[in-house]
Design a protein around this motif. Structure first.
Motif, PDB file in Angstrom:
ATOM      1  N   ALA A 128       0.823  -1.271   0.025  1.00 53.86           N
ATOM      2  CA  ALA A 128       0.052  -0.043  -0.033  1.00 53.86           C
ATOM      3  C   ALA A 128       0.948   1.219   0.116  1.00 53.86           C
ATOM      4  O   ALA A 128       0.717   2.141  -0.628  1.00 53.86           O
ATOM      5  CB  ALA A 128      -1.096   0.035   1.162  1.00 53.86           C
ATOM      6  N   GLN A 129       1.949   1.250   0.804  1.00 49.44           N
ATOM      7  CA  GLN A 129       2.751   2.488   0.873  1.00 49.44           C
ATOM      8  C   GLN A 129       3.474   2.646  -0.733  1.00 49.44           C
ATOM      9  O   GLN A 129       3.384   3.903  -0.981  1.00 49.44           O
ATOM     10  CB  GLN A 129       4.077   2.129   1.657  1.00 49.44           C
ATOM     11  CG  GLN A 129       3.434   2.184   3.465  1.00 49.44           C
ATOM     12  CD  GLN A 129       4.604   1.790   4.175  1.00 49.44           C
ATOM     13  OE1 GLN A 129       5.225   0.871   3.829  1.00 49.44           O
ATOM     14  NE2 GLN A 129       4.135   2.252   5.518  1.00 49.44           N
ATOM     15  N   HIS A 130       3.827   1.626  -1.426  1.00 46.50           N
ATOM     16  CA  HIS A 130       4.288   1.858  -2.689  1.00 46.50           C
ATOM     17  C   HIS A 130       3.220   2.553  -3.622  1.00 46.50           C
ATOM     18  O   HIS A 130       3.403   3.450  -4.349  1.00 46.50           O
ATOM     19  CB  HIS A 130       4.909   0.504  -3.313  1.00 46.50           C
ATOM     20  CG  HIS A 130       6.012  -0.185  -2.861  1.00 46.50           C
ATOM     21  ND1 HIS A 130       6.515  -0.709  -1.539  1.00 46.50           N
ATOM     22  CD2 HIS A 130       7.324   0.051  -3.361  1.00 46.50           C
ATOM     23  CE1 HIS A 130       7.449  -1.045  -1.366  1.00 46.50           C
ATOM     24  NE2 HIS A 130       8.192  -0.372  -2.466  1.00 46.50           N
ATOM     25  N   VAL A 131       1.924   2.056  -3.429  1.00 47.54           N
ATOM     26  CA  VAL A 131       0.955   2.415  -4.343  1.00 47.54           C
ATOM     27  C   VAL A 131       0.788   3.954  -4.139  1.00 47.54           C
ATOM     28  O   VAL A 131       0.559   4.653  -4.777  1.00 47.54           O
ATOM     29  CB  VAL A 131      -0.359   1.746  -4.079  1.00 47.54           C
ATOM     30  CG1 VAL A 131      -1.454   2.147  -4.885  1.00 47.54           C
ATOM     31  CG2 VAL A 131      -0.138   0.250  -4.811  1.00 47.54           C
ATOM     32  N   ASP A 132       0.648   4.085  -2.756  1.00 46.48           N
ATOM     33  CA  ASP A 132       0.214   5.662  -2.414  1.00 46.48           C
ATOM     34  C   ASP A 132       1.438   6.537  -2.648  1.00 46.48           C
ATOM     35  O   ASP A 132       1.294   7.630  -3.171  1.00 46.48           O
ATOM     36  CB  ASP A 132       0.331   5.559  -0.765  1.00 46.48           C
ATOM     37  CG  ASP A 132      -0.958   5.129  -0.206  1.00 46.48           C
ATOM     38  OD1 ASP A 132      -1.857   4.796  -1.104  1.00 46.48           O
ATOM     39  OD2 ASP A 132      -1.214   4.511   1.089  1.00 46.48           O
ATOM     40  N   ALA A 133       2.832   6.089  -2.768  1.00 46.88           N
ATOM     41  CA  ALA A 133       3.838   6.879  -3.008  1.00 46.88           C
ATOM     42  C   ALA A 133       3.830   7.266  -4.418  1.00 46.88           C
ATOM     43  O   ALA A 133       4.016   8.335  -4.731  1.00 46.88           O
ATOM     44  CB  ALA A 133       5.114   6.350  -2.600  1.00 46.88           C
ATOM     45  N   ILE A 134       3.662   6.232  -5.386  1.00 44.73           N
ATOM     46  CA  ILE A 134       3.303   6.390  -6.858  1.00 44.73           C
ATOM     47  C   ILE A 134       2.169   7.642  -7.005  1.00 44.73           C
ATOM     48  O   ILE A 134       2.553   8.281  -7.859  1.00 44.73           O
ATOM     49  CB  ILE A 134       3.097   4.993  -7.449  1.00 44.73           C
ATOM     50  CG1 ILE A 134       4.215   4.336  -7.548  1.00 44.73           C
ATOM     51  CG2 ILE A 134       2.556   5.293  -8.890  1.00 44.73           C
ATOM     52  CD1 ILE A 134       4.176   2.811  -7.979  1.00 44.73           C
TER      53      ILE A 134
END
Lengths: 172, 215
Positions: A128-134
């Motif tokens: 989720a952190q990767h998706v949010d970062a992108i």
């Protein structure tokens, strides 16, 4: 087509292809080459296309977010994991061309994580952190490679991912 | 080394790529090079039909595609009757791990290009397919381009295929990924751990081949 055995018993052979593309292609003369550089011409064509890149990047980020939303609402399974992976993989491959190299780095890190962890064991918070970062980097148009916030985010996600993979390989 | 400027107007190129944006980027690059005939397929299955019906001279294929992926497409083309089975195939992939690149090579591709694509990198590979065509190797277990671009009949060294000996991979231009980095990553079981693109460094791209033991 010419064949030439490359071992004594003739089980392996080298075959010369029957068609030679050199017959369809011509090396431009010095004068012609001075007027037409294929690489520069292609770069110019890409430049003309670049006005659309921001919209394309936003669209790719939306696709990734939608794949993640499906996992959140319906649960993680192999099919939904594959859809998320493909979306991240597309971003990994295209983001630099579209002018978002750091977004590509985050997507690459997400792919790295997903390739090295079995689907049921995926750390969903980290995903989720990767998706949010992108999503945030695209929204904020973080295109510059020296953007300090985006760079810190990339480094932090890579560190956390490496830590997770190390702990997993150590069996902790 | 300067690249020769080629007249590619007679070349027929097939793009197999499921992502519409990447397809458009590749098409624009090809048109920029002067290619006039470009076919497009959204997946490997459609690409196979176009290979049979449109007689392209060259195939650019994405690796990760639905239904029929790049590896399957390559194997199917290599099983077609001559001269189609000899089609030059350039794999374009966002995979950067060495095991993936080796798998691509072993499926019978002619060249590989790691994304992100650059106009120069793609042109280099197309020009290589045309100006330095590979012979093909037929064995009981493989049919595809010879990893060696040039035959060396007097070569008396170790057979590298499948021995685990370094394959002599090099990168062109910027040299973003070195052989030793990749070997280290593979040796530690952390394939891809050295990938600088994961940390926003110089992206891994344009894996080029040279000499013996190449893609």
């Amino acid at each position: 087509m010419a064949r030439e055995p490359i071992d004594p018993d003739g089980r392996n052979e080298v075959v010369k292809p029957p068609r030679d593309l050199r017959s369809k292609v011509r090396v431009l003369s010095g004068r012609e080459a001075a007027q037409f550089d294929p690489v520069k011409s292609a770069e110019a064509a890409l430049e003309r296309l670049s006005g659309d890149f921001e919209n394309w990047m936003e669209d790719e980020a939306r696709t990734l977010a939608a794949a993640w939303a499906d996992i959140q609402s319906d649960g993680l399974d192999e099919d939904r994991s594959q859809v998320l992976f493909r979306a991240a993989h597309d971003i990994k491959g295209q983001a630099s061309t579209l002018g978002y190299p750091l977004v590509g780095a985050v997507a690459g890190n997400l792919c790295h994580l997903m390739e090295h962890v079995d689907t049921p064991a995926l750390p969903l918070t980290l995903v989720a952190q990767h998706v949010d970062a992108i999503r945030a980097m695209v929204q904020e148009k973080a295109r510059q490679e020296d953007n300090p916030t985006a760079r810190a985010l990339v480094e932090r996600l890579a560190d956390v991912t490496d830590d997770f993979l190390t702990r997993q390989s150590d069996g902790k | 080394m300067p690249l020769p400027n080629l007249d590619l107007s007679e070349l027929r190129v097939l793009i197999a790529e499921d992502n519409p944006y990447m397809r458009q980027i590749l098409r624009m690059m090809l048109i920029g090079y002067g290619v006039r005939t470009v076919f497009e397929a959204e997946d490997g299955a459609e690409a196979l039909e176009l290979v049979a019906s449109s007689a392209p001279d060259l195939v650019l294929t994405d690796w990760l595609m639905p239904i029929v992926n790049g590896a399957e497409l390559t194997r199917m083309i290599r099983q077609m009757p001559a001269p189609t089975c000899f089609l030059p195939i350039i794999a374009i992939t966002a995979h950067t791990e060495k095991r993936r690149i080796l798998a691509a090579r072993d499926s019978g591709i002619t060249e590989v290009m790691c994304k992100p694509v650059s106009a120069r990198g793609l042109y280099l590979r197309i020009a290589n397919c045309i100006l330095n065509p590979r012979d093909f190797v037929r064995s009981p277990s493989f049919f595809g381009p010879d990893r060696r671009r040039f035959q060396a009949p007097l070569h008396n060294g170790t057979e590298r295929r499948g021995t685990g000996i370094a394959d002599g991979y090099t990168l062109d231009e910027t040299g973003e990924l070195s052989q030793s980095q990749e070997n280290a990553a593979v040796a530690t079981g952390r394939a891809g751990a050295s990938d600088p693109s994961r940390r926003g460094g110089a992206p891994v791209r344009q894996v080029r081949t040279s000499g013996q033991g190449t893609v």
